[in-house]
Design a protein around this motif. Structure first.
Motif, PDB file in Angstrom:
ATOM      1  N   TYR A 166      51.894  29.023  31.166  1.00 44.36           N
ATOM      2  CA  TYR A 166      51.088  29.946  31.966  1.00 44.36           C
ATOM      3  C   TYR A 166      51.618  30.058  33.397  1.00 44.36           C
ATOM      4  O   TYR A 166      51.483  31.100  34.044  1.00 44.36           O
ATOM      5  N   GLN A 167      52.206  28.994  33.888  1.00 39.25           N
ATOM      6  CA  GLN A 167      52.808  29.039  35.226  1.00 39.25           C
ATOM      7  C   GLN A 167      53.995  29.994  35.250  1.00 39.25           C
ATOM      8  O   GLN A 167      54.201  30.726  36.222  1.00 39.25           O
ATOM      9  N   PHE A 168      54.782  29.998  34.183  1.00 43.17           N
ATOM     10  CA  PHE A 168      55.874  30.971  34.072  1.00 43.17           C
ATOM     11  C   PHE A 168      55.313  32.390  34.019  1.00 43.17           C
ATOM     12  O   PHE A 168      55.844  33.303  34.656  1.00 43.17           O
ATOM     13  N   GLU A 169      54.253  32.582  33.228  1.00 43.45           N
ATOM     14  CA  GLU A 169      53.612  33.898  33.131  1.00 43.45           C
ATOM     15  C   GLU A 169      53.122  34.365  34.495  1.00 43.45           C
ATOM     16  O   GLU A 169      53.298  35.534  34.871  1.00 43.45           O
ATOM     17  N   GLU A 170      52.512  33.456  35.237  1.00 38.40           N
ATOM     18  CA  GLU A 170      51.992  33.806  36.559  1.00 38.40           C
ATOM     19  C   GLU A 170      53.117  34.175  37.503  1.00 38.40           C
ATOM     20  O   GLU A 170      52.991  35.120  38.308  1.00 38.40           O
ATOM     21  N   ALA A 171      54.229  33.474  37.438  1.00 42.95           N
ATOM     22  CA  ALA A 171      55.373  33.784  38.297  1.00 42.95           C
ATOM     23  C   ALA A 171      55.907  35.182  38.008  1.00 42.95           C
ATOM     24  O   ALA A 171      56.247  35.935  38.931  1.00 42.95           O
ATOM     25  N   VAL A 172      55.964  35.550  36.722  1.00 44.95           N
ATOM     26  CA  VAL A 172      56.422  36.894  36.345  1.00 44.95           C
ATOM     27  C   VAL A 172      55.448  37.943  36.874  1.00 44.95           C
ATOM     28  O   VAL A 172      55.855  38.968  37.436  1.00 44.95           O
ATOM     29  N   THR A 173      54.155  37.692  36.733  1.00 44.36           N
ATOM     30  CA  THR A 173      53.135  38.646  37.180  1.00 44.36           C
ATOM     31  C   THR A 173      53.194  38.844  38.691  1.00 44.36           C
ATOM     32  O   THR A 173      53.154  39.982  39.181  1.00 44.36           O
ATOM     33  N   VAL A 174      53.291  37.743  39.432  1.00 41.65           N
ATOM     34  CA  VAL A 174      53.344  37.837  40.898  1.00 41.65           C
ATOM     35  C   VAL A 174      54.589  38.594  41.348  1.00 41.65           C
ATOM     36  O   VAL A 174      54.531  39.422  42.269  1.00 41.65           O
ATOM     37  N   ASN A 175      55.705  38.335  40.697  1.00 42.85           N
ATOM     38  CA  ASN A 175      56.948  39.031  41.054  1.00 42.85           C
ATOM     39  C   ASN A 175      56.818  40.539  40.817  1.00 42.85           C
ATOM     40  O   ASN A 175      57.253  41.360  41.634  1.00 42.85           O
TER      41      ASN A 175
END
Length: 241
Positions: free
Chosen positions: A21-30
């Motif tokens: 989920y941390q990877f998912e969040e990083a993609v979303t924020v980017n």
């Protein structure tokens, strides 16, 4: 090394999924950052519309006419000639409009040039974010493939429900992780059968530009500062000749 207990297995799965989920969040924020930056790109038509050259020229002509009227009255009072006063009024009004138009056109050209520099700077930042986007997506997908191998007791379709599966284990409703998944599936099926109305899917929220600005900062400030530095450098080079 002691064998991992079933409860430890499910807790480890929770940790693995949280990392995903941390990877998912990083993609979303980017991606949100890219959307935020896109809002700073404006074409020449937008700049001209906001600047409203016609209105500014009209205001300048109005000031010129006002000055011409005042001076014309003075001329008329001093000379008694209304022709001289009228000529003074026309000349000053025309001069005011001409000077105002020249100044405002120069300012408009400056605004267009500034926006062009901003657009170029923003596009460079977006290109960097797009490269970052590819990297983050690749890392996320690689991690997901590894996740499928690490968590062997359930389908990845149940990732969002790992806490419920862990709760079944903690409550003693199942002895193994596989059994906990089976209990979860039974409960989910029962809930679907007894549910009369499905909850509507949440609509995506529009980007909040104020919150985005707090998170990502003002990209225009640095671009303008770099532009001022280039101008100062050109000026220094010109006077050093």
């Amino acid at each position: 090394m002691a064998e991992m207990t079933e409860l430890e297995r499910v807790r480890q799965a929770q940790d693995y999924i949280q990392r995903y989920y941390q990877f998912e969040e990083a993609v979303t924020v980017n991606q949100q950052n890219k959307e935020y930056l896109q809002g700073y790109i404006r074409n020449q038509y937008d700049v001209e519309k906001e600047f409203d050259l016609k209105k500014k020229v009209t205001v300048a002509a109005g000031f010129g006419a006002g000055a011409g009227l005042v001076v014309g009255l003075i001329v008329w009072a001093a000379s008694g000639s209304w022709i001289a006063a009228l000529i003074t009024l026309v000349v000053l009004a025309a001069a005011g409009a001409a000077v105002g138009a020249f100044v405002q056109r120069y300012r408009l050209s400056e605004a267009i040039e500034t926006q062009r520099d901003i657009n170029n700077g923003i596009k460079e930042q977006i290109e960097g974010l797009e490269l970052r986007d590819k990297q983050l997506i690749r890392q996320r997908d690689d991690y997901y493939r590894g996740l499928e191998k690490r968590i062997d007791f359930m389908s990845m379709d149940y990732m969002d429900s790992i806490d419920k599966i862990a709760e079944i284990m903690q409550n003693g409703e199942a002895e193994t992780c596989e059994d906990a998944v089976a209990v979860f599936e039974q409960k989910s099926l029962l809930q679907e059968m007894t549910s009369l109305i499905s909850a509507p899917a949440p609509e995506p929220k529009p980007l909040d530009r104020e919150k985005a600005k707090e998170m990502f900062g003002d990209p225009v400030a640095q671009i303008k500062e770099n532009r001022r530095k280039r101008r100062r450098k050109k000026s220094d080079e010109l006077f050093s000749i």
